[in-house]
Design a protein around this motif. Structure first.
Motif, PDB file in Angstrom:
ATOM      1  N   LYS A 158      50.206  38.978  41.856  1.00  0.00           N
ATOM      2  CA  LYS A 158      50.045  37.853  40.942  1.00  0.00           C
ATOM      3  C   LYS A 158      50.442  38.223  39.517  1.00  0.00           C
ATOM      4  O   LYS A 158      50.250  39.367  39.086  1.00  0.00           O
ATOM      5  CB  LYS A 158      48.590  37.371  40.950  1.00  0.00           C
ATOM      6  CG  LYS A 158      48.174  36.665  42.224  1.00  0.00           C
ATOM      7  CD  LYS A 158      46.751  36.110  42.096  1.00  0.00           C
ATOM      8  CE  LYS A 158      46.354  35.331  43.340  1.00  0.00           C
ATOM      9  NZ  LYS A 158      44.976  34.771  43.207  1.00  0.00           N
ATOM     10  N   LEU A 159      50.994  37.259  38.811  1.00  0.00           N
ATOM     11  CA  LEU A 159      51.368  37.424  37.409  1.00  0.00           C
ATOM     12  C   LEU A 159      50.369  36.702  36.519  1.00  0.00           C
ATOM     13  O   LEU A 159      50.230  35.481  36.577  1.00  0.00           O
ATOM     14  CB  LEU A 159      52.761  36.857  37.152  1.00  0.00           C
ATOM     15  CG  LEU A 159      53.195  36.788  35.683  1.00  0.00           C
ATOM     16  CD1 LEU A 159      53.350  38.190  35.091  1.00  0.00           C
ATOM     17  CD2 LEU A 159      54.495  35.993  35.547  1.00  0.00           C
TER      18      LEU A 159
ATOM     19  N   ALA B 228      52.990  30.857  36.337  1.00  0.00           N
ATOM     20  CA  ALA B 228      52.037  31.942  36.103  1.00  0.00           C
ATOM     21  C   ALA B 228      50.768  31.706  36.908  1.00  0.00           C
ATOM     22  O   ALA B 228      50.265  30.586  36.980  1.00  0.00           O
ATOM     23  CB  ALA B 228      51.708  32.052  34.615  1.00  0.00           C
TER      24      ALA B 228
ATOM     25  N   ILE C 263      59.357  46.276  35.904  1.00  0.00           N
ATOM     26  CA  ILE C 263      58.296  45.725  36.736  1.00  0.00           C
ATOM     27  C   ILE C 263      58.612  45.771  38.226  1.00  0.00           C
ATOM     28  O   ILE C 263      57.742  46.048  39.059  1.00  0.00           O
ATOM     29  CB  ILE C 263      57.953  44.267  36.319  1.00  0.00           C
ATOM     30  CG1 ILE C 263      56.735  43.760  37.097  1.00  0.00           C
ATOM     31  CG2 ILE C 263      59.132  43.337  36.528  1.00  0.00           C
ATOM     32  CD1 ILE C 263      55.467  44.496  36.823  1.00  0.00           C
TER      33      ILE C 263
ATOM     34  N   GLU D 248      47.618  42.401  40.980  1.00  0.00           N
ATOM     35  CA  GLU D 248      47.862  41.592  39.779  1.00  0.00           C
ATOM     36  C   GLU D 248      48.429  42.460  38.669  1.00  0.00           C
ATOM     37  O   GLU D 248      48.041  43.609  38.495  1.00  0.00           O
ATOM     38  CB  GLU D 248      46.537  40.971  39.336  1.00  0.00           C
ATOM     39  CG  GLU D 248      46.562  40.173  38.056  1.00  0.00           C
ATOM     40  CD  GLU D 248      45.161  39.664  37.706  1.00  0.00           C
ATOM     41  OE1 GLU D 248      44.586  38.931  38.536  1.00  0.00           O
ATOM     42  OE2 GLU D 248      44.645  40.038  36.638  1.00  0.00           O
TER      43      GLU D 248
ATOM     44  N   SER E 164      49.169  42.159  34.397  1.00  0.00           N
ATOM     45  CA  SER E 164      48.914  41.391  33.184  1.00  0.00           C
ATOM     46  C   SER E 164      49.982  41.785  32.168  1.00  0.00           C
ATOM     47  O   SER E 164      50.087  42.952  31.786  1.00  0.00           O
ATOM     48  CB  SER E 164      47.519  41.709  32.643  1.00  0.00           C
ATOM     49  OG  SER E 164      47.312  41.080  31.401  1.00  0.00           O
TER      50      SER E 164
ATOM     51  N   TYR F 138      60.005  37.041  36.383  1.00  0.00           N
ATOM     52  CA  TYR F 138      58.952  37.968  36.787  1.00  0.00           C
ATOM     53  C   TYR F 138      58.474  37.672  38.202  1.00  0.00           C
ATOM     54  O   TYR F 138      58.293  38.594  39.008  1.00  0.00           O
ATOM     55  CB  TYR F 138      57.767  37.895  35.819  1.00  0.00           C
ATOM     56  CG  TYR F 138      57.897  38.791  34.615  1.00  0.00           C
ATOM     57  CD1 TYR F 138      57.601  40.152  34.701  1.00  0.00           C
ATOM     58  CD2 TYR F 138      58.312  38.287  33.383  1.00  0.00           C
ATOM     59  CE1 TYR F 138      57.718  40.974  33.591  1.00  0.00           C
ATOM     60  CE2 TYR F 138      58.433  39.118  32.268  1.00  0.00           C
ATOM     61  CZ  TYR F 138      58.145  40.445  32.387  1.00  0.00           C
ATOM     62  OH  TYR F 138      58.270  41.273  31.305  1.00  0.00           O
ATOM     63  N   LEU F 139      58.266  36.409  38.505  1.00  0.00           N
ATOM     64  CA  LEU F 139      57.799  36.055  39.843  1.00  0.00           C
ATOM     65  C   LEU F 139      58.795  36.502  40.905  1.00  0.00           C
ATOM     66  O   LEU F 139      58.410  36.988  41.984  1.00  0.00           O
ATOM     67  CB  LEU F 139      57.577  34.543  39.936  1.00  0.00           C
ATOM     68  CG  LEU F 139      56.431  33.969  39.071  1.00  0.00           C
ATOM     69  CD1 LEU F 139      56.431  32.459  39.170  1.00  0.00           C
ATOM     70  CD2 LEU F 139      55.089  34.551  39.490  1.00  0.00           C
TER      71      LEU F 139
ATOM     72  N   LEU G 125      58.478  40.196  41.444  1.00  0.00           N
ATOM     73  CA  LEU G 125      57.206  40.581  42.058  1.00  0.00           C
ATOM     74  C   LEU G 125      57.106  40.224  43.537  1.00  0.00           C
ATOM     75  O   LEU G 125      56.152  40.616  44.206  1.00  0.00           O
ATOM     76  CB  LEU G 125      56.036  39.932  41.301  1.00  0.00           C
ATOM     77  CG  LEU G 125      55.751  40.484  39.906  1.00  0.00           C
ATOM     78  CD1 LEU G 125      54.768  39.601  39.149  1.00  0.00           C
ATOM     79  CD2 LEU G 125      55.218  41.920  39.984  1.00  0.00           C
TER      80      LEU G 125
END
Length: 237
Positions: free
Chosen positions: A3-4, A37, A197, A209, A211, A232-233, A236
């Motif tokens: 999770k972001l 997010a 990341i 997760e 942050s 980012y998603l 990830l």
């Protein structure tokens, strides 16, 4: 999928620079959730130089995903968290004058203190996480104080990523394996960015997760918040 959670401290810093309410912290936080997010993080400090304590109260009314409040558990902070009751509280041992967080907890030295604080939050139904360096003894100590999760302090990884990413991530893989063996949930944060990341997330087993604040907001100046959140998603997944 990891999770972001987006740390919106920098939005508050920009707002406070001119007074008034531009940019609107609540609107930006809601927009970030709409963009994808999966959480909103804030880190109020005693001098309220960016996030104000009232922001925590106001955000609780609008955040639809996971609300995470970070901070050093001084009395004022503990009272705020118990009042707001976010989904998660992350305990960080930053000094009053710290520009940003710069170390994890010594979970052995502060065992009694952390145990008592964590017990207080858990009795209120708040999930707890504590900021730790990727150190075997500190992670074992985290288990002993009763926390639900740890948040791995990733500055050393970020600093050394470009030099030797395999070497940079090695202590974090070891730390994650120990945390998994002990039944601790794993979060991570500090200086993670679009550059580093994906490699981190792919190599840390059961990373729940991340942050991210400073890098994400800075990258959004060029690329836009909606675009950056989804970048980012994608990394990830």
């Amino acid at each position: 999928m990891t999770k972001l959670s987006v740390n919106v401290n920098k939005i508050a810093t920009l707002r406070n620079a001119r007074g008034g309410n531009v940019p609107n912290l609540l609107k930006v936080s809601s927009d970030l959730e709409d963009f994808g997010a999966q959480g909103i993080t804030i880190h109020p400090r005693p001098d309220e130089r960016h996030i104000r304590y009232q922001d925590a109260r106001d955000l609780k009314k609008v955040v639809k995903t996971e609300f995470n409040i970070e901070g050093n558990p001084i009395s004022k902070f503990i009272d705020l968290v118990l009042e707001v009751k976010p989904e998660q509280v992350t305990l960080v041992p930053d000094s009053v004058n710290a520009i940003t967080s710069n170390a994890g907890w010594n979970t052995v030295k502060f065992k009694d203190f952390l145990s008592e604080v964590i017990k207080t939050f858990k009795q209120a139904g708040i999930r707890t996480s504590i900021f730790v360096d990727p150190d075997t003894e500190m992670i074992k100590g985290a288990k002993a104080v009763g926390t639900d999760r740890i948040e791995l302090y990733t500055e050393s990884y970020a600093v050394n990523y470009a030099l030797n990413k395999e070497k940079a991530i090695t202590p974090f893989i070891k730390a994650a394996n120990i945390a998994n063996e002990l039944g601790l949930g794993i979060n991570a944060g500090h200086d993670l960015s679009l550059e580093n990341i994906e490699y981190f997330a792919k190599n840390i087993p059961n990373l729940l997760e991340v942050s991210i604040g400073h890098a994400l907001i800075s990258e959004a100046l060029y690329l836009g918040l909606d675009n950056v959140v989804n970048m980012y998603l994608h990394k990830l997944k």
